[in-house]
Design an enzyme around this catalytic site. Structure first.
Site, PDB file in Angstrom:
ATOM      1  N   ARG A   1     -42.510 -38.915 -56.112  1.00 11.73           N
ATOM      2  CA  ARG A   1     -43.811 -39.525 -55.822  1.00 11.73           C
ATOM      3  C   ARG A   1     -43.622 -40.965 -55.374  1.00 11.73           C
ATOM      4  NH1 ARG A   1     -47.428 -36.929 -60.799  1.00 11.73           N
ATOM      5  NH2 ARG A   1     -46.818 -34.786 -60.284  1.00 11.73           N
TER       6      ARG A   1
ATOM      7  N   ARG B   1     -42.426 -44.323 -65.132  1.00 14.49           N
ATOM      8  CA  ARG B   1     -42.987 -44.164 -63.783  1.00 14.49           C
ATOM      9  C   ARG B   1     -41.882 -44.332 -62.746  1.00 14.49           C
ATOM     10  NH1 ARG B   1     -48.236 -44.189 -62.420  1.00 14.49           N
ATOM     11  NH2 ARG B   1     -48.736 -44.980 -64.480  1.00 14.49           N
TER      12      ARG B   1
ATOM     13  N   GLU C   1     -49.681 -40.163 -71.342  1.00 12.27           N
ATOM     14  CA  GLU C   1     -49.780 -38.830 -70.756  1.00 12.27           C
ATOM     15  C   GLU C   1     -48.401 -38.201 -70.575  1.00 12.27           C
ATOM     16  OE1 GLU C   1     -51.816 -38.628 -66.979  1.00 12.27           O
ATOM     17  OE2 GLU C   1     -50.896 -36.694 -66.547  1.00 12.27           O
TER      18      GLU C   1
ATOM     19  N   SER D   1     -50.436 -32.435 -68.141  1.00 13.46           N
ATOM     20  CA  SER D   1     -51.800 -32.294 -67.637  1.00 13.46           C
ATOM     21  C   SER D   1     -51.988 -30.819 -67.329  1.00 13.46           C
ATOM     22  CB  SER D   1     -51.948 -33.144 -66.381  1.00 13.46           C
ATOM     23  OG  SER D   1     -53.297 -33.196 -65.987  1.00 13.46           O
TER      24      SER D   1
ATOM     25  N   ARG E   1     -40.502 -38.554 -69.677  1.00 14.65           N
ATOM     26  CA  ARG E   1     -41.419 -39.103 -70.682  1.00 14.65           C
ATOM     27  C   ARG E   1     -41.137 -38.495 -72.056  1.00 14.65           C
ATOM     28  NH1 ARG E   1     -47.273 -40.382 -67.714  1.00 14.65           N
ATOM     29  NH2 ARG E   1     -46.345 -41.764 -66.154  1.00 14.65           N
TER      30      ARG E   1
END
Length: 425
Positions: free
Chosen positions: A264, A279, A351, A354, A391
Site C-alpha cells: 500500500r 504502517r 486495528e 477488519s 501488527r
RNA sequence: GGAGAGGUGGCCGAGUGGUCGAAGGCGCAGCACUGGAAAUGCUGUAUAGGGGCAACUCUAUCGAGGGUUCGAAUCCCUCCCUCUCCGCCA
C-alpha cells in the site's frame, strides 16, 4: 457496483442509503443516461431484427431461383445496407452511454446494511465487546523499542534497499513472522478454510472487481508497462479467483484462507506511525474470504469475525470488537466489524482485523453467480483479516515483554517458533 | 525469445458463407417402464439485456476486438490465451 435496475426503479433508496455514508448526490444525470441507453437499445434491437429478416429473405429468394444480381435481390441488399448504417450509428451512441453509465456506477460505494449504525466518523463506531485483560503497567516499551533491542528487524538499512516504510525482518524476527503465518494458516485450515497462495501482481480487472479501482488507484503500486498492480490485500486476487463464474449452489460456501504480502502506498499518512511494524508499504497478512449464498451472508459475517477473533484468543492477545458506523466503512462493505488488539507499550487499541460483508457488490463487479436449480443469482462475498501479521507481532512483543528484556510467547506459538521466548541473540 | 498446433454450450465433439444458439454423444433434471433399482424410451437442459401478468418474444454472444458481406462459428486483420518442440531460467 450497484444494480442498474435499482437506479431505474428506486433511485431514492440509493440517495438515501449513500446519504448514511455522508454522501450527498444527485442521480438525475445518471438516471437520464440509463434511460437513454435503454431507449437506444430498444431502437437498435428492433432495427437489427428487421435486418435479420432481410438477410434471411435474400437467402430464401436465391434458393427459390431469383437471380443473385436481379433487381428484387438488389433492392433487399440496398435496404439491408441502409439498416446496417443506422444500426452502426445507434450502436456507437449506445456504447458511449453504457461506458459512461458503468464508469459512474463504479465510483459509487456499496449501500450500507440496515444493521450498520449511522455515523460520520470513527468516533461514532460502536464497541461490541472486549476480550482478555489488557496489560497496563508503567514503563512498558513499544514494540519497535523491543525489536531494536532484540535485533528483530532493520529499518535504516531497509531504506537503503527500498524506501522508508519498509522493514527487513532479521533472525528471530523473521522466524517469528514465519511462525505466525504458519500458525494462522493451520488454525484456519482446521475450520474448513482452503489454503490459497495467489499471484500478488494483479491486473486492473481484478482491482476493479473487488472495488479498489477506479477510485483508489493512488493507494496501490503499479507496474505501468504491464497493466499489473501489487495487491493491496489478498481480497483482490481471491475475489477474482472466481470472476466470471457460475458456482453450483451446493458448493457454497467456498471458504478460503490466503497468506500474501500486501502493498500500500499509504498516501496521505505522512508522519503517522513512522516507527516499527504498524504502517508499512509492504506487510504480510493472512486473509479469510467467503463466497456464500445470499441467504447465509449475515450469519457468515458473524462466523468469519469469530474465526478472526479465534486467532487473537489462541495467541492470548486482549482485544475489543467494534462495529464500524456508516461513515467509517470501506467502499465495498455493507457492514464491518473491526478487531482492535491491545498494545500495552503504546497503551492503546489498534486495528488488527477488519471483517466485512459486501453483499453482492463485489459479485456484480466481478460477475460471480450461483446456480440454484434453475435460477442464477449473484453470490455474496465476505472478507476478514485473520490476521495482519506485522501488527500481530507488535502486539505479541508488547504483551509478552519481560523484566529481563526477553519476550514470552503464548503456548500455542511455541511449536511454530521453536522456543518459548524471544531473547537477546 | 524461436518454430508449430489449437481455442465451439457443464464436458467431449461436428460444423469452411444462408432460417446455426449451433448436429451427435456424455452429464444433469423430469416423466414412462419397475415391487424398487439398473438398463431402456420420451422430454427438457447456456449466458446477458430489452418487451410482456403470463404463454412467449426480440437482440447479442462459437477466446477478445475490428473488417468484408444483404447474411459470418465459417473469409480477412490485430490481440489474448492454451498445448507441443527448441532456447533460456528459479
Amino acid at each position: 457496483m450497484l444494480d442498474q435496475r435499482l437506479l431505474r426503479d428506486n433511485p431514492e433508496l440509493i440517495t438515501e442509503q449513500l446519504g448514511r455514508r455522508g454522501m450527498t448526490l444527485d442521480l438525475t444525470g445518471l438516471q437520464l443516461i440509463a434511460k437513454q441507453a435503454r431507449d437506444l437499445e430498444e431502437q437498435r434491437s428492433n432495427l437489427q431484427a428487421e435486418g435479420n429478416r432481410i438477410g434471411k429473405d435474400v437467402g430464401l429468394k436465391i434458393k427459390a431461383g431469383a437471380a443473385a444480381n436481379g433487381p428484387e435481390v438488389q433492392a433487399l441488399r440496398d435496404q439491408g445496407n441502409r439498416i446496417k448504417q443506422q444500426v452502426a450509428v445507434l450502436e456507437e451512441e449506445e456504447k458511449a452511454l453504457d461506458a459512461k453509465l458503468r464508469e459512474q456506477l463504479l465510483t459509487l460505494p456499496n449501500l450500507p446494511s440496515p444493521e450498520a449504525p449511522n455515523g460520520s466518523s470513527e468516533t461514532d463506531n460502536i464497541e461490541i465487546k472486549r476480550w482478555g485483560t489488557p496489560r497496563v503497567e508503567e514503563g512498558l516499551q513499544e514494540h519497535w523499542q523491543i525489536a531494536e533491542r532484540l535485533g528483530l528487524f532493520e529499518t535504516e538499512r531497509s531504506v537503503r534497499i527500498a524506501q522508508s516504510r519498509f522493514v527487513t525482518l532479521m533472525g528471530q524476527g523473521a522466524r517469528l513472522e514465519r511462525a505466525l503465518i504458519s500458525f494462522m494458516l493451520d488454525l484456519h485450515g482446521t475450520k474448513g478454510y482452503r489454503e490459497v497462495m495467489p499471484p500478488i501482481l494483479v491486473n486492473s480487472a481484478s482491482l476493479t472487481g473487488s472495488g479498489q479501482l477506479p477510485k483508489f488507484a493512488e493507494e496501490s503500486f503499479r507496474c505501468a508497462e504491464d497493466d499489473l498492480w501489487l495487491t493491496p490485500t489478498a481480497e483482490v486476487p481471491v475475489t477474482s479467483l472466481h470472476r466470471d463464474e457460475v458456482i453450483p449452489a451446493e458448493q457454497l460456501p467456498l471458504k478460503y484462507v490466503a497468506y500474501t504480502p500486501c502493498f500500500r502506498r499509504e498516501a496521505g499518512s505522512y508522519g503517522r506511525d513512522t516507527r516499527g511494524l504498524i504502517r508499512l508499504h509492504q506487510f504480510n497478512k493472512v486473509e479469510l474470504y467467503w463466497f456464500c449464498h445470499p441467504e447465509h451472508s449475515a450469519e457468515a459475517h458473524q462466523q468469519i469475525t469469530a474465526d478472526a477473533e479465534a486467532v487473537l484468543e489462541a495467541l492470548e492477545l486482549p482485544y475489543r470488537k467494534i462495529e464500524l458506523c456508516t461513515g467509517d466503512m470501506g467502499f465495498s462493505a455493507s457492514r464491518t466489524y473491526d478487531l482492535e488488539v491491545w498494545l500495552p507499550g503504546a497503551g492503546s487499541y489498534r486495528e488488527i482485523s477488519s471483517c466485512s460483508v459486501c453483499g453482492d457488490f463485489q459479485a456484480r463487479r466481478s460477475a460471480i453467480r450461483l446456480k440454484d436449480g434453475k435460477a442464477t443469482q449473484l453470490v455474496h462475498t465476505l472478507n476478514g483479516s485473520g490476521l495482519a501479521v506485522g501488527r500481530t507481532m507488535a502486539a505479541l512483543l508488547e504483551t509478552g515483554q519481560q523484566a529481563d528484556g526477553s519476550v514470552q510467547l503464548p503456548a500455542a506459538l511455541v511449536p511454530y517458533f521453536g522456543a518459548e521466548r524471544v531473547t537477546t541473540p
